[in-house]
Design a protein around this motif. Structure first.
Motif, PDB file in Angstrom:
ATOM      1  N   VAL A 165      60.967  26.329  46.022  1.00 47.71           N
ATOM      2  CA  VAL A 165      60.934  26.876  44.664  1.00 47.71           C
ATOM      3  C   VAL A 165      59.517  27.276  44.306  1.00 47.71           C
ATOM      4  O   VAL A 165      59.256  28.352  43.770  1.00 47.71           O
ATOM      5  N   ILE A 166      58.586  26.406  44.609  1.00 42.38           N
ATOM      6  CA  ILE A 166      57.194  26.658  44.255  1.00 42.38           C
ATOM      7  C   ILE A 166      56.317  26.258  45.423  1.00 42.38           C
ATOM      8  O   ILE A 166      56.595  25.289  46.129  1.00 42.38           O
ATOM      9  N   ASN A 167      55.267  27.018  45.638  1.00 40.51           N
ATOM     10  CA  ASN A 167      54.502  26.899  46.876  1.00 40.51           C
ATOM     11  C   ASN A 167      53.004  26.762  46.576  1.00 40.51           C
ATOM     12  O   ASN A 167      52.450  27.537  45.787  1.00 40.51           O
ATOM     13  N   GLU A 168      52.390  25.750  47.171  1.00 37.61           N
ATOM     14  CA  GLU A 168      50.929  25.613  47.218  1.00 37.61           C
ATOM     15  C   GLU A 168      50.287  25.564  45.835  1.00 37.61           C
ATOM     16  O   GLU A 168      49.346  26.300  45.540  1.00 37.61           O
ATOM     17  N   VAL A 169      50.749  24.638  45.010  1.00 36.38           N
ATOM     18  CA  VAL A 169      50.189  24.503  43.659  1.00 36.38           C
ATOM     19  C   VAL A 169      49.095  23.445  43.581  1.00 36.38           C
ATOM     20  O   VAL A 169      48.425  23.324  42.554  1.00 36.38           O
ATOM     21  N   VAL A 170      48.901  22.675  44.642  1.00 38.16           N
ATOM     22  CA  VAL A 170      47.916  21.589  44.620  1.00 38.16           C
ATOM     23  C   VAL A 170      46.570  22.123  45.091  1.00 38.16           C
ATOM     24  O   VAL A 170      46.475  22.888  46.052  1.00 38.16           O
ATOM     25  N   SER A 171      45.520  21.701  44.412  1.00 35.95           N
ATOM     26  CA  SER A 171      44.166  22.155  44.730  1.00 35.95           C
ATOM     27  C   SER A 171      43.692  21.571  46.057  1.00 35.95           C
ATOM     28  O   SER A 171      44.072  20.463  46.444  1.00 35.95           O
ATOM     29  N   GLU A 175      38.351  18.569  42.157  1.00 34.25           N
ATOM     30  CA  GLU A 175      37.485  18.878  41.018  1.00 34.25           C
ATOM     31  C   GLU A 175      38.215  18.793  39.679  1.00 34.25           C
ATOM     32  O   GLU A 175      37.580  18.613  38.634  1.00 34.25           O
ATOM     33  N   HIS A 176      39.532  18.939  39.690  1.00 33.26           N
ATOM     34  CA  HIS A 176      40.291  18.891  38.440  1.00 33.26           C
ATOM     35  C   HIS A 176      41.082  17.592  38.370  1.00 33.26           C
ATOM     36  O   HIS A 176      41.679  17.169  39.357  1.00 33.26           O
ATOM     37  N   ARG A 181      45.855  23.633  41.548  1.00 34.56           N
ATOM     38  CA  ARG A 181      45.187  24.913  41.778  1.00 34.56           C
ATOM     39  C   ARG A 181      45.110  25.697  40.471  1.00 34.56           C
ATOM     40  O   ARG A 181      46.093  25.777  39.722  1.00 34.56           O
ATOM     41  N   ARG A 182      43.978  26.303  40.212  1.00 39.41           N
ATOM     42  CA  ARG A 182      43.814  27.131  39.004  1.00 39.41           C
ATOM     43  C   ARG A 182      44.261  28.564  39.295  1.00 39.41           C
ATOM     44  O   ARG A 182      43.467  29.481  39.440  1.00 39.41           O
ATOM     45  N   SER A 230      44.297  12.966  53.420  1.00 35.01           N
ATOM     46  CA  SER A 230      44.375  11.959  52.361  1.00 35.01           C
ATOM     47  C   SER A 230      44.109  12.506  50.965  1.00 35.01           C
ATOM     48  O   SER A 230      44.843  12.217  50.022  1.00 35.01           O
ATOM     49  N   GLY A 231      43.056  13.319  50.789  1.00 39.34           N
ATOM     50  CA  GLY A 231      42.721  13.795  49.453  1.00 39.34           C
ATOM     51  C   GLY A 231      43.820  14.632  48.838  1.00 39.34           C
ATOM     52  O   GLY A 231      44.285  14.375  47.724  1.00 39.34           O
ATOM     53  N   LYS A 232      44.258  15.642  49.558  1.00 41.98           N
ATOM     54  CA  LYS A 232      45.313  16.509  49.030  1.00 41.98           C
ATOM     55  C   LYS A 232      46.624  15.746  48.925  1.00 41.98           C
ATOM     56  O   LYS A 232      47.413  15.967  47.990  1.00 41.98           O
ATOM     57  N   GLN A 233      46.863  14.863  49.862  1.00 40.57           N
ATOM     58  CA  GLN A 233      48.081  14.058  49.806  1.00 40.57           C
ATOM     59  C   GLN A 233      48.142  13.244  48.526  1.00 40.57           C
ATOM     60  O   GLN A 233      49.196  13.149  47.878  1.00 40.57           O
ATOM     61  N   ASN A 234      47.034  12.652  48.135  1.00 42.74           N
ATOM     62  CA  ASN A 234      47.002  11.866  46.899  1.00 42.74           C
ATOM     63  C   ASN A 234      47.315  12.730  45.689  1.00 42.74           C
ATOM     64  O   ASN A 234      48.054  12.317  44.785  1.00 42.74           O
TER      65      ASN A 234
END
Length: 549
Positions: A165-171, A175-176, A181-182, A230-234
């Protein structure tokens, strides 16, 4: 002018008579592959239907593929011919179609986010409503069109079974605070756009255009890459928590798993294990495994073991895995083709990766020990040269350790040998050279160093070396050899090693966004080499380096 052309037909590729990948996993999960129309005809289609029972449109169901026109008001909506070919192919061959993707920050027309004058929409309440309405209209149009052409979702004739449904929304960075993702979607709607995408998808695929008597016939996933880090997973995990707290109608969590041989398979296993915390399905949506450049036979063999271990993990998680999809049919058609990431080669032939994922250990070629030989000249008397100190030595059991450099038609080897042994033998392309303890001549030098003795030896190559060349190579000390189980290893000739010396900081710099004066003493390196993607679009960086105790 061209006045003479000869066209020679290639021999048609033959599909090997091998056991089916999807039949091997019939008791575990569907196995999918990303395609476009080229794989729906000929031998490629035969290979696809033999081994896969689910397909994904690699590009032609993304937002921009449904539209022509230069603005929202003059847009024309319709199914892309490539998407139609894939839906027909899935329907004709009793395969599931996994849709990709309804909402994404990329491959979406810029006018999607603009008003009637072409000016960017703002985050005013009026513009937010425009954006909500456009998202809903797009999702409804996709659902309506596909149901009109193929029947209601969940009916026998409609092959569509799931959506990213939605793709690649995580930064990619932290930083945020919300970890998102902005994108333009976020700029206008904030995090609400994620909730809305699932609400609208659920409404139109699982209600309005769903076949009577079906229960959520289309499974709805969120999808992202680097979820094994780990970072993006969190950040991904935290987002899923928030979506569930808000009762967003999400069915599953997608992990792209675009990985390389350098990433432990354990990371993939631990990722799936962690997301078991949620009462959700999971999917491996875009699996590929790069082997690095240059592509070597040894790394293609190693890739087979990687796929073996990855699929062993996936099968152990079959109770939560909706499907596992490989991102492309053959290496030459992959978006990462230079690093041979897939299961079949350009000739449609099975690679070791195939035998690995099938769990066919007897067909896997034994691993080949490999090392890189960096370009550079080192003298015979240079036992303390920086070249021998910049990388770990390659161990020969517990008896010796070595490092190499090459230049022209010569290979230079440094070796440190256990004091109990009095000789070391090198093999290059089958030619053997033995160095005795105490040797000192025009091509060999040795010295004692406590409990060990060291040697530097210059070995001739049969021809001028070139970057990317592979050499059969081994080092033998006593009963121990570097090659696995007596097999000869492989040296790959590569470019000169890049390294820098890092100065010690006189005072610790403060991590506050300000550049302290101490950084004037730093060593600076530039990331100027393209390792993936296009050199014309990749960013470079100057990186300043200091160290402190």
């Amino acid at each position: 002018l061209v006045d003479y052309i000869t066209i020679t037909s290639q021999e048609a590729a033959e599909v090997q008579d091998l056991p089916s990948i999807f039949e091997r996993h019939a008791d575990y999960f569907p196995v999918g592959v990303a395609l476009d129309e080229r794989e729906t005809v000929g031998a490629a289609a035969e290979l696809t239907t033999r081994h896969f029972n689910q397909i994904t449109a690699e590009n032609h169901m993304k937002v921009e593929a449904w539209f022509s026109g230069n603005s929202w008001d003059d847009r024309q909506f319709g199914i892309h011919p490539q998407a139609e070919a894939l839906m027909d192919f899935a329907q004709d061959n009793d395969m599931g179609m996994y849709g990709h993707t309804l909402v994404w920050h990329s491959q979406t027309p810029s006018w999607f986010y603009a008003d009637a004058n072409g000016d960017p929409l703002t985050n005013s309440e009026a513009d937010k409503q425009i954006m909500r309405d456009r998202m809903e209209e797009h999702i409804e149009d996709v659902a309506r069109l596909l149901s009109e052409e193929y029947g209601l979702f969940g009916s026998e004739g409609n092959p569509l079974v799931a959506w990213d449904v939605i793709n690649e929304v995580v930064s990619d960075s932290g930083e945020h605070e919300d970890g998102l993702r902005r994108s333009e979607w976020y700029r206008i709607l904030g995090e609400e756009f994620i909730d809305l995408s699932f609400i609208y998808a659920d409404r139109y695929f699982n209600d309005v255009y769903a076949a009577p008597g079906t229960d959520r016939p289309v499974t709805l996933f969120i999808n992202d890459y680097n979820t094994e880090l780990s970072g993006k997973q969190n950040r991904y995990y935290s987002l899923i928590e928030r979506l569930l707290e808000r009762d967003v109608p999400i069915d599953g969590v997608g992990h792209q798993f675009h990985v390389s041989l350098s990433l432990p398979v354990q990371n993939l296993d631990q990722t799936i294990e962690r997301f078991r915390d949620f009462d959700l399905l999971q999917a491996v949506t875009e699996l590929d495994v790069t082997v690095g450049e240059p592509v070597t036979d040894a790394n293609i063999i190693e890739q087979g073991y990687y796929y073996r271990d990855a699929f062993e993990s996936f099968r152990s998680h079959a109770d939560v895995l909706y499907s596992v999809s490989i991102w492309g049919l053959t290496d030459n058609r992959s978006w990462r083709s230079a690093q041979a990431p897939l299961v079949f080669d350009a000739g449609l032939q099975a690679k070791p990766a195939y035998f690995g994922l099938m769990g066919d250990a007897d067909s896997l070629v034994p691993r080949v020990r490999t090392a890189l030989a960096f370009q550079g000249e080192v003298g015979l008397d240079s036992f303390d040269a920086i070249e021998w100190q910049t990388l770990p030595l390659n161990d020969v059991d517990f008896s010796a350790a070595f490092q190499t450099r090459w230049s022209g038609d010569q290979l230079t080897v440094y070796v440190a040998v256990d004091g109990a042994e009095d000789s070391v033998t090198f093999s290059v392309e089958g030619d053997e050279t033995t160095v005795e303890r105490g040797a000192d001549n025009g091509t060999q030098a040795t010295q004692e160093d406590g409990d060990i003795w060291e040697a530097i030896v210059q070995l001739p190559l049969a021809a001028e070396g070139a970057i990317g060349d592979e050499l059969e190579f081994d080092v033998t000390v006593g009963d121990a050899s570097w090659g696995d189980e007596g097999a000869t290893g492989t040296l790959t000739l590569v470019e000169e090693l890049s390294f820098t010396e890092i100065p010690e900081a006189t005072v610790a710099p403060e991590i506050d966004g300000e550049i302290d004066d101490v950084w004037n003493d730093a060593s600076v390196v530039t990331t100027g080499r393209t390792v993936e993607g296009s050199a014309s679009t990749n960013a470079t960086a100057n990186v300043s380096l200091l160290w402190e105790e």
